[in-house]
Design an enzyme around this catalytic site. Sequence first.
Site, PDB file in Angstrom:
ATOM      1  N   ASP A  39      48.006  28.717  58.960  1.00  0.00           N
ATOM      2  CA  ASP A  39      47.196  27.848  58.118  1.00  0.00           C
ATOM      3  C   ASP A  39      45.957  27.389  58.879  1.00  0.00           C
ATOM      4  O   ASP A  39      45.914  27.430  60.119  1.00  0.00           O
ATOM      5  CB  ASP A  39      47.994  26.609  57.690  1.00  0.00           C
ATOM      6  CG  ASP A  39      49.090  26.928  56.688  1.00  0.00           C
ATOM      7  OD1 ASP A  39      49.062  28.031  56.120  1.00  0.00           O
ATOM      8  OD2 ASP A  39      49.963  26.065  56.481  1.00  0.00           O
TER       9      ASP A  39
ATOM     10  N   LYS B 165      43.303  27.334  53.762  1.00  0.00           N
ATOM     11  CA  LYS B 165      43.085  26.894  52.387  1.00  0.00           C
ATOM     12  C   LYS B 165      42.347  25.567  52.406  1.00  0.00           C
ATOM     13  O   LYS B 165      42.617  24.715  53.233  1.00  0.00           O
ATOM     14  CB  LYS B 165      44.423  26.721  51.657  1.00  0.00           C
ATOM     15  CG  LYS B 165      45.220  28.004  51.529  1.00  0.00           C
ATOM     16  CD  LYS B 165      46.544  27.749  50.872  1.00  0.00           C
ATOM     17  CE  LYS B 165      47.368  29.032  50.774  1.00  0.00           C
ATOM     18  NZ  LYS B 165      48.688  28.798  50.171  1.00  0.00           N
TER      19      LYS B 165
ATOM     20  N   MET C  92      47.823  14.988  50.449  1.00  0.00           N
ATOM     21  CA  MET C  92      46.663  15.572  49.756  1.00  0.00           C
ATOM     22  C   MET C  92      46.103  14.643  48.682  1.00  0.00           C
ATOM     23  O   MET C  92      45.749  15.071  47.586  1.00  0.00           O
ATOM     24  CB  MET C  92      47.044  16.924  49.134  1.00  0.00           C
ATOM     25  CG  MET C  92      47.535  17.948  50.156  1.00  0.00           C
ATOM     26  SD  MET C  92      48.224  19.443  49.400  1.00  0.00           S
ATOM     27  CE  MET C  92      49.835  18.842  48.844  1.00  0.00           C
TER      28      MET C  92
END
Length: 266
Positions: A43, A65, A177
């Site tokens: 990641d 991402k 998030m």
Amino acid sequence: MASLLDPTARGRVILVGAGPGDPGLLTVRAVEALKAADVVVHDGLVDPRVIALAPPAAQRISVAKQRARHTLPQDAINALIIAHVKTGSVVVRLKGGDPFVFGRGGEEVEAVRAAGLPVEVIPGVSAALGCAAEAMLPLTHRDYSSAVSFVAGQCKGLSEQNWSGLAGQGRTLVIYMGVATADAIAEKLIADGVAPDMPVAVLERGTLDGARALRTLLTDIGPMVKRERVQSPAIIVVGEVVSLSDAEDRLGHWARRAHSIHGTVA
């Protein structure tokens, strides 16, 4: 059954939790897996010092991402992993935090199994646990909270999520998030009956250089995120446990970093 970390076993996937950032929080088993890797699919938020634990000859592939923009869609990541395993490689899928806590680890395990390939999962310290520990912020406490819930502030959109009963007196809610949707999160929770003056903490870049622990009240979470220019990675903690920093004077480093709703240093 022999562990997939057996160096004589080729062609397998090891999903590894890289923790919240600090390489010192890796498990011993995670380090062993990295040292055995032929390919590391990682990641974007994984600390470079963690990736460096793989052999110099190991291929390193970023599948970073960002909000509303993925380098590769999930199906393509699955296909990439499977393709490398089929060449006989030991593929370490390195994920921030824990693979099974908002890391799509379950989807990747399903894909690898469907391809008839062996897979192992090595858990990691989740962002919520690592960041809260650094801030000495207990997520549960006998006097303040007997339950803790984890939700995603962007996963499938806030309108599709039911958070009723997850936050309030005696409960702690941890939101991953959620920085970009902080205003909507506050509105959602207040509409669900959570008191506007419920204490809230924002833990930014937990366990990494530049980490900040910011406190305010629920009604001010959106403005504070803008005021303090909070950036991801960050988690939001909602609950009475946040007030323990004042009650027990254990979060001295917050005094230099935190900003209350009244604009005073906490």
